[in-house]
Motif scaffolding. Structure first.
Motif, PDB file in Angstrom:
ATOM      1  N   ASN A 178      68.597  69.656  54.781  1.00  0.00           N
ATOM      2  CA  ASN A 178      69.514  69.781  53.676  1.00  0.00           C
ATOM      3  C   ASN A 178      68.916  68.471  53.245  1.00  0.00           C
ATOM      4  OD1 ASN A 178      71.199  71.923  53.984  1.00  0.00           O
ATOM      5  ND2 ASN A 178      72.463  70.964  55.240  1.00  0.00           N
ATOM      6  N   ILE A 179      68.511  67.983  53.867  1.00  0.00           N
ATOM      7  CA  ILE A 179      68.100  66.271  53.179  1.00  0.00           C
ATOM      8  C   ILE A 179      67.261  67.039  51.779  1.00  0.00           C
ATOM      9  CG2 ILE A 179      67.165  64.060  53.551  1.00  0.00           C
ATOM     10  CD1 ILE A 179      68.552  63.945  56.293  1.00  0.00           C
ATOM     11  N   SER A 180      66.121  67.129  52.619  1.00  0.00           N
ATOM     12  CA  SER A 180      64.785  67.317  51.387  1.00  0.00           C
ATOM     13  C   SER A 180      65.064  68.725  50.587  1.00  0.00           C
ATOM     14  CB  SER A 180      63.463  68.482  52.228  1.00  0.00           C
ATOM     15  OG  SER A 180      63.753  68.596  53.554  1.00  0.00           O
ATOM     16  N   LYS A 181      65.991  69.123  50.447  1.00  0.00           N
ATOM     17  CA  LYS A 181      66.289  69.915  49.110  1.00  0.00           C
ATOM     18  C   LYS A 181      66.960  68.321  48.053  1.00  0.00           C
ATOM     19  CE  LYS A 181      67.992  74.056  51.143  1.00  0.00           C
ATOM     20  NZ  LYS A 181      69.307  74.728  51.496  1.00  0.00           N
ATOM     21  N   GLN A 182      67.526  67.481  48.579  1.00  0.00           N
ATOM     22  CA  GLN A 182      67.698  66.081  47.376  1.00  0.00           C
ATOM     23  C   GLN A 182      66.272  65.676  47.195  1.00  0.00           C
ATOM     24  OE1 GLN A 182      71.038  63.945  48.689  1.00  0.00           O
ATOM     25  NE2 GLN A 182      71.312  65.595  50.525  1.00  0.00           N
ATOM     26  N   LEU A 183      65.147  65.670  47.577  1.00  0.00           N
ATOM     27  CA  LEU A 183      64.346  65.195  47.724  1.00  0.00           C
ATOM     28  C   LEU A 183      62.989  65.334  47.089  1.00  0.00           C
ATOM     29  CD1 LEU A 183      63.771  63.718  51.609  1.00  0.00           C
ATOM     30  CD2 LEU A 183      64.576  62.501  49.592  1.00  0.00           C
ATOM     31  N   ASN A 184      63.239  65.923  45.906  1.00  0.00           N
ATOM     32  CA  ASN A 184      62.340  66.887  44.664  1.00  0.00           C
ATOM     33  C   ASN A 184      62.070  66.046  43.858  1.00  0.00           C
ATOM     34  OD1 ASN A 184      64.633  66.857  43.191  1.00  0.00           O
ATOM     35  ND2 ASN A 184      65.514  68.927  44.150  1.00  0.00           N
ATOM     36  N   ASN A 185      62.264  64.701  43.301  1.00  0.00           N
ATOM     37  CA  ASN A 185      61.446  64.460  42.165  1.00  0.00           C
ATOM     38  C   ASN A 185      60.346  63.853  42.060  1.00  0.00           C
ATOM     39  OD1 ASN A 185      63.935  63.542  41.248  1.00  0.00           O
ATOM     40  ND2 ASN A 185      64.417  62.030  43.772  1.00  0.00           N
ATOM     41  N   ALA A 186      59.311  64.497  43.019  1.00  0.00           N
ATOM     42  CA  ALA A 186      57.920  64.329  42.636  1.00  0.00           C
ATOM     43  C   ALA A 186      57.246  65.991  42.541  1.00  0.00           C
ATOM     44  CB  ALA A 186      57.491  63.474  43.836  1.00  0.00           C
ATOM     45  N   SER A 187      58.194  66.579  43.251  1.00  0.00           N
ATOM     46  CA  SER A 187      57.961  68.024  43.380  1.00  0.00           C
ATOM     47  C   SER A 187      56.876  68.422  42.673  1.00  0.00           C
ATOM     48  CB  SER A 187      58.800  69.015  44.015  1.00  0.00           C
ATOM     49  OG  SER A 187      58.508  70.327  44.796  1.00  0.00           O
ATOM     50  N   ASP A 188      57.154  68.855  41.212  1.00  0.00           N
ATOM     51  CA  ASP A 188      55.976  69.294  40.355  1.00  0.00           C
ATOM     52  C   ASP A 188      54.836  68.637  41.092  1.00  0.00           C
ATOM     53  OD1 ASP A 188      57.885  71.422  40.559  1.00  0.00           O
ATOM     54  OD2 ASP A 188      58.521  70.257  37.812  1.00  0.00           O
ATOM     55  N   ILE A 189      54.609  67.665  40.896  1.00  0.00           N
ATOM     56  CA  ILE A 189      53.563  65.925  40.688  1.00  0.00           C
ATOM     57  C   ILE A 189      53.272  67.138  42.416  1.00  0.00           C
ATOM     58  CG2 ILE A 189      52.825  64.599  40.603  1.00  0.00           C
ATOM     59  CD1 ILE A 189      55.190  63.647  39.284  1.00  0.00           C
ATOM     60  N   ASN A 190      53.134  67.005  42.970  1.00  0.00           N
ATOM     61  CA  ASN A 190      52.875  67.400  44.498  1.00  0.00           C
ATOM     62  C   ASN A 190      52.278  68.084  44.121  1.00  0.00           C
ATOM     63  OD1 ASN A 190      53.691  64.742  45.378  1.00  0.00           O
ATOM     64  ND2 ASN A 190      55.395  65.669  46.347  1.00  0.00           N
ATOM     65  N   LYS A 191      53.317  69.589  43.340  1.00  0.00           N
ATOM     66  CA  LYS A 191      52.335  70.315  44.311  1.00  0.00           C
ATOM     67  C   LYS A 191      51.113  71.126  42.730  1.00  0.00           C
ATOM     68  CE  LYS A 191      56.525  73.248  44.682  1.00  0.00           C
ATOM     69  NZ  LYS A 191      57.607  74.030  44.279  1.00  0.00           N
TER      70      LYS A 191
END
Length: 202
Positions: A178-191
């Motif tokens: 549940n916490i991880s779902k909020q930690l997505n600000n850099a997700s596109d860059i990480n991918k």
């Protein structure tokens, strides 16, 4: 309800790691939907000029992407994860990157007294590699020792203390997801970074 993919880290026909995941699927069914995924059927990992990825690997990758998190149960062979699991993870980081920022819970069962502790440590390193970059639940180990004697005739964990420990860790994993779902600000860059990464480049 969260949906988790549980990867059986062995291609053995009889595996106590599979038994562990089957127990978790049944035991936690009111908290999460858990689907067991086998790595059997995947060929040995091999680079090709056209970056060919087997359909089986693509199918597993899609399940991971569509899930809320992943549970991996690994045995320990010669202080390391099985070659079959290593090969499967290699396929799942070759042109496809389903693990990036995906919450992962590591578990493991072994016949001996250490409960796959060294294999789990190695698996953490692999999952943290630039091509995989999973989000591994920190400070948690579920080490099922003497796994041949660990389950009763109904497939439940016989030791109540061990069962209670797993209950606590699974609750922690639910919170971690549940916490991880909020930690997505850099997700596109990480991918994109995982996609662009290559050991062949300077």
């Amino acid at each position: 309800m969260n949906k988790f993919i549980a990867i059986v880290g062995s291609n053995s026909k009889k595996s106590t790691n599979r038994e562990l995941l089957q127990y978790m699927k049944q035991h936690f069914q009111t908290s999460a939907e858990i689907e067991l995924v086998e790595i059997k059927g995947l060929p040995l990992y091999k680079k090709t000029p056209d970056q060919f990825v087997p359909q089986r690997a693509k199918d597993i990758a899609k399940k991971i992407v569509d899930s809320d998190g992943v549970i991996i149960a690994t045995p320990e062979y010669d202080h390391s994860i099985p070659a079959a699991l290593s090969s499967a993870l290699a396929w799942l980081s070759y042109g496809i990157h389903p693990f990036v920022d995906k919450p992962v819970m590591i578990t493991g069962a072994s016949y001996g007294s250490l409960g796959s502790s060294r294999a789990q440590s190695q698996l953490r390193q692999i999952l943290d590699s630039p091509e995989l970059k999973a989000r591994i639940m920190p400070s948690s180990e579920f080490l099922l020792a003497h796994s041949l004697q660990a389950f009763d005739e109904k497939g439940n964990l016989a030791d109540k203390k061990v069962s209670k420990q797993l209950d606590g860790l699974f609750k922690d994993f639910l919170q971690f997801v549940n916490i991880s779902k909020q930690l997505n600000n850099a997700s596109d860059i990480n991918k994109q970074k995982a996609k662009d990464f290559s050991w062949d480049k300077d």
